[in-house]
Design a protein around this motif. Structure first.
Motif, PDB file in Angstrom:
ATOM      1  N   UNK A   1      -5.488  -1.310  -4.545  1.00  0.00           N
ATOM      2  CA  UNK A   1      -4.246  -1.651  -5.242  1.00  0.00           C
ATOM      3  C   UNK A   1      -3.383  -0.397  -5.395  1.00  0.00           C
ATOM      4  N   UNK A   2      -4.015   0.716  -5.710  1.00  0.00           N
ATOM      5  CA  UNK A   2      -3.270   1.961  -5.922  1.00  0.00           C
ATOM      6  C   UNK A   2      -2.754   2.574  -4.620  1.00  0.00           C
ATOM      7  N   UNK A   3      -3.566   2.583  -3.573  1.00  0.00           N
ATOM      8  CA  UNK A   3      -3.148   3.293  -2.356  1.00  0.00           C
ATOM      9  C   UNK A   3      -2.169   2.501  -1.501  1.00  0.00           C
ATOM     10  N   UNK A   4      -2.128   1.178  -1.642  1.00  0.00           N
ATOM     11  CA  UNK A   4      -1.267   0.388  -0.767  1.00  0.00           C
ATOM     12  C   UNK A   4       0.212   0.721  -0.976  1.00  0.00           C
ATOM     13  N   UNK A   5       0.583   1.185  -2.144  1.00  0.00           N
ATOM     14  CA  UNK A   5       1.973   1.555  -2.407  1.00  0.00           C
ATOM     15  C   UNK A   5       2.310   2.992  -2.067  1.00  0.00           C
ATOM     16  N   UNK A   6       1.328   3.734  -1.574  1.00  0.00           N
ATOM     17  CA  UNK A   6       1.527   5.149  -1.234  1.00  0.00           C
ATOM     18  C   UNK A   6       1.567   5.323   0.285  1.00  0.00           C
ATOM     19  N   UNK A   7       1.913   6.537   0.709  1.00  0.00           N
ATOM     20  CA  UNK A   7       1.792   6.867   2.127  1.00  0.00           C
ATOM     21  C   UNK A   7       0.321   6.932   2.505  1.00  0.00           C
ATOM     22  N   UNK A   8       0.034   6.812   3.786  1.00  0.00           N
ATOM     23  CA  UNK A   8      -1.343   6.963   4.265  1.00  0.00           C
ATOM     24  C   UNK A   8      -1.764   8.425   4.111  1.00  0.00           C
ATOM     25  N   UNK A   9      -3.066   8.713   4.205  1.00  0.00           N
ATOM     26  CA  UNK A   9      -3.513  10.109   4.068  1.00  0.00           C
ATOM     27  C   UNK A   9      -2.883  11.059   5.095  1.00  0.00           C
TER      28      UNK A   9
ATOM     29  N   UNK B   1       0.248  -6.866  -2.474  1.00  0.00           N
ATOM     30  CA  UNK B   1       1.431  -6.508  -3.247  1.00  0.00           C
ATOM     31  C   UNK B   1       2.076  -7.745  -3.870  1.00  0.00           C
ATOM     32  N   UNK B   2       2.111  -8.856  -3.151  1.00  0.00           N
ATOM     33  CA  UNK B   2       2.659 -10.089  -3.704  1.00  0.00           C
ATOM     34  C   UNK B   2       1.844 -10.594  -4.878  1.00  0.00           C
ATOM     35  N   UNK B   3       0.527 -10.537  -4.752  1.00  0.00           N
ATOM     36  CA  UNK B   3      -0.353 -10.975  -5.836  1.00  0.00           C
ATOM     37  C   UNK B   3      -0.152 -10.106  -7.073  1.00  0.00           C
ATOM     38  N   UNK B   4      -0.094  -8.803  -6.892  1.00  0.00           N
ATOM     39  CA  UNK B   4       0.074  -7.914  -8.034  1.00  0.00           C
ATOM     40  C   UNK B   4       1.454  -8.081  -8.673  1.00  0.00           C
ATOM     41  N   UNK B   5       2.463  -8.377  -7.878  1.00  0.00           N
ATOM     42  CA  UNK B   5       3.797  -8.657  -8.417  1.00  0.00           C
ATOM     43  C   UNK B   5       3.748  -9.893  -9.311  1.00  0.00           C
TER      44      UNK B   5
END
Length: 165
Positions: free
Chosen positions: A45-53, A103-107
């Motif tokens: 949940x946290x990393x999906x909104x960030x850039x990849x490594x 992201x849709x579910x968390x929204x």
């Protein structure tokens, strides 16, 4: 998150591809004996909104990580390793879909709980109430499990629902 470099992979790794803000699809791996499933779900949940490594993750500073290697990062809650590699083949499209679903579910969970409650099959919602479960919490946990741990495979099927009293 701490970059640990390239490590020997444990024998049993489960992989979940996710598209990131930078557009890359990373395949995230974890060992369920080292990290409990809810912690891996929270990580995703946290990393999906960030850039990849490769594009710096939350720092947005490109990192000198070999492009075709599986690397290890430290999970901040447990200190265990989480593995990441660039997704390939059909996992790229799957990662795009899983990220959109997550992201849709968390929204909905944050801003539109009524819509989320409306997704719960009525028979299942009734069973959850009757057995002392919070239907919204149970459905959210179920959907997160389906998206992250089961790679989008829906496990509350019509056949299962036919078995619910």
């Amino acid at each position: 998150m701490t970059y640990l470099g390239i490590k020997q992979l444990p024998a049993k790794i489960a992989w979940t591809p996710l598209k990131h803000r930078c557009g890359c699809v990373a395949d995230w791996g974890w060992d369920s004996e080292a990290i409990p499933p809810p912690q891996f779900i929270a990580w995703c949940i946290n990393v999906v909104g960030e850039n990849c490594p490769w594009h710096g993750g939350e720092t947005e500073q490109d990192m000198p990580i070999p492009a075709n290697e599986t690397i290890a990062l430290t999970h901040p809650g447990s200190g265990a390793s989480i593995y990441v590699r660039k997704a390939t083949g059909s996992d790229v499209a799957l990662g795009e879909q899983l990220a959109a679903d997550l992201q849709g579910l968390m929204e909905k969970a944050t801003n539109n709980k009524l819509a989320l409650v409306g997704e719960i099959p009525p028979r299942y919602r009734k069973w959850l109430y009757a057995n002392g479960y919070d239907p919204l919490e149970a459905w959210l946990d179920q959907r997160l499990t389906d998206i992250v741990l089961n790679r989008g495979e829906v496990t509350v099927t019509p056949e299962m629902l036919n078995q619910v009293p």
